[in-house]
Design an enzyme around this catalytic site. Structure first.
Site, PDB file in Angstrom:
ATOM      1  CD  GLU A   4       0.191   6.998   6.228  1.00  0.00           C
ATOM      2  OE1 GLU A   4       1.252   7.105   6.812  1.00  0.00           O
ATOM      3  OE2 GLU A   4      -0.390   6.057   5.684  1.00  0.00           O
ATOM      4  CB  CYS A  20      -9.404   4.586   0.810  1.00  0.00           C
ATOM      5  SG  CYS A  20      -7.912   4.983   1.431  1.00  0.00           S
ATOM      6  CB  THR A  21      -6.867  -0.433   2.735  1.00  0.00           C
ATOM      7  OG1 THR A  21      -5.485   0.498   2.257  1.00  0.00           O
ATOM      8  CG2 THR A  21      -7.095  -1.537   1.884  1.00  0.00           C
ATOM      9  CG  HIS A  22      -4.702   5.089   4.600  1.00  0.00           C
ATOM     10  ND1 HIS A  22      -4.236   4.427   3.402  1.00  0.00           N
ATOM     11  CD2 HIS A  22      -3.736   5.468   5.257  1.00  0.00           C
ATOM     12  CE1 HIS A  22      -2.763   4.746   3.283  1.00  0.00           C
ATOM     13  NE2 HIS A  22      -2.752   5.571   4.629  1.00  0.00           N
ATOM     14  CB  CYS A  36      -3.282   0.319  -2.232  1.00  0.00           C
ATOM     15  SG  CYS A  36      -3.429   2.109  -3.023  1.00  0.00           S
ATOM     16  CG  ASN A  37      -9.697   0.278  -2.244  1.00  0.00           C
ATOM     17  OD1 ASN A  37     -10.903  -0.241  -2.657  1.00  0.00           O
ATOM     18  ND2 ASN A  37      -9.162   0.333  -1.075  1.00  0.00           N
ATOM     19  CB  THR A  38      -5.186   4.314  -4.933  1.00  0.00           C
ATOM     20  OG1 THR A  38      -5.956   5.038  -3.996  1.00  0.00           O
ATOM     21  CG2 THR A  38      -4.907   5.592  -5.899  1.00  0.00           C
ATOM     22  CG  ASP A  47      -1.825   1.252   1.402  1.00  0.00           C
ATOM     23  OD1 ASP A  47      -2.500   1.564   0.246  1.00  0.00           O
ATOM     24  OD2 ASP A  47      -2.101   1.668   2.355  1.00  0.00           O
ATOM     25  CB  SER A  48       0.359   4.771  -0.306  1.00  0.00           C
ATOM     26  OG  SER A  48      -0.865   5.016   0.506  1.00  0.00           O
TER      27      SER A  48
HETATM   28  N1  DGL Z   1      -4.632   2.917   1.093  1.00  0.00           N
HETATM   29  C1  DGL Z   1      -4.969   3.371  -0.340  1.00  0.00           C
HETATM   30  C2  DGL Z   1      -6.254   3.117  -0.759  1.00  0.00           C
HETATM   31  O1  DGL Z   1      -6.940   2.253  -0.562  1.00  0.00           O
HETATM   32  C3  DGL Z   1      -4.070   4.480  -0.574  1.00  0.00           C
HETATM   33  C4  DGL Z   1      -4.439   5.901  -0.047  1.00  0.00           C
HETATM   34  C5  DGL Z   1      -3.561   6.955  -0.672  1.00  0.00           C
HETATM   35  O2  DGL Z   1      -2.280   6.902  -0.663  1.00  0.00           O
HETATM   36  O3  DGL Z   1      -3.963   7.993  -1.107  1.00  0.00           O
HETATM   37  O4  DGL Z   1      -6.629   3.637  -1.739  1.00  0.00           O
END
Ligand code: DGL
Length: 258
Positions: free
Chosen positions: A152, A186-188, A73-75, A10-11
């Site tokens: 974050e 978004c996994t965050h 990471c969804n993105t 992920d990011s």
């Molecule tokens: N956690 C990520 C997702 O699921 C990336 C969020 C990001 O870096 O903007 O999209």
């Protein structure tokens, strides 16, 4: 290679919500996790940048003997998955399709809201994934650019006025849409579940950090393997800096910078 590592990326710390879900469901699994913290957030990047970071992430993870890659990471899943599948011989598992499937199974009024990054919303990946399970379902996309930076910073553990204000403004859009089901795309955002339930009770909430486990079943090993390190955590920015927030989720975690 049943006893290889599961490579997860992920990011940033969103990926750790996925790591936790894997650890809980499959405690024998060997994991190598990469946070591309140097390029976080992905949500505001161009599709070309996201594809390039994703390829690099898989290349870094491939330094270890992998059996599969899980895009936490969804993105990245929304934009880079096809390229990864073309270029990589390993099984690639994503988070979007399983979350869409779960949401369709829960929604009664067939109105599904998706909170996600700008890049994920712009890609239309959730619209496509949901219509693959229910052509008539309507998807309402709510881009939430302010959430990842706050998460974050570790602002999710305790009540936080700024987080509440920002989250409430996005949840107002969800409420106005009339959706009965909300995908945290978004996994965050998995760490926001208690806040979402408090601010908008009564909506079905589907977290993209938790729906993919069925897709892993065939790949996981049931035996323990003590011959190699069980968990490896990598990041692309200062390891000590990144550890500070990561530790809020996985106490004692240590990172190596790559
Ligand atoms: N956690 C990520 C997702 O699921 C990336 C969020 C990001 O870096 O903007 O999209």
């Amino acid at each position: 290679m049943k006893n290889g590592y599961l490579g997860i990326y992920d990011s940033g710390i969103g990926g750790l919500t996925v790591v936790k879900a894997v650890q809980e469901a499959f405690p024998n699994e060997k994991i190598v996790f990469l946070a591309d913290s140097k390029h976080m957030p992905y949500g505001s990047k161009t599709p070309e940048e996201i594809v390039s970071y994703s390829l690099e992430n898989v290349s870094i993870l491939s330094r270890y003997p992998l059996k599969a890659v899980l895009i936490a990471c969804n993105t990245s899943d929304s934009i880079a998955r096809e390229v990864l599948q073309e270029r990589c011989s390993l099984p690639i598992i994503g988070v979007i399709s399983p979350a869409a499937k779960k949401a369709v199974s829960l929604s009664q009024n067939r109105r599904i809201a998706v909170m996600a990054t700008q890049a994920t919303c712009a890609s239309g990946a959730y619209v496509k994934a949901v219509s693959g399970y229910d052509e008539e379902a309507e998807v309402i996309s709510v881009p939430c650019p302010a959430l990842v930076p706050l998460i974050e910073e570790g602002r999710f553990l305790h009540p936080d006025e700024e987080l509440d204000t920002v989250l409430s403004s996005y949840l107002d859009q969800v409420k106005e849409s009339g959706a009965d089901t909300l995908i945290l795309g978004c996994t965050h955002y998995d760490v926001l579940i208690p806040h979402v339930k408090r601010i908008l009770p009564g909506i079905h909430t589907v977290s993209s950090s938790r729906c993919f486990l069925d897709d892993l079943k065939e790949l996981v090993s049931s035996e323990t393997d003590d011959t190699e390190e069980k968990e490896i955590f990598l990041c692309t920015s200062d390891a000590e800096d990144f550890r500070k927030t990561a530790e809020l989720m996985l106490p004692g975690i240590r990172f190596q910078r790559v």
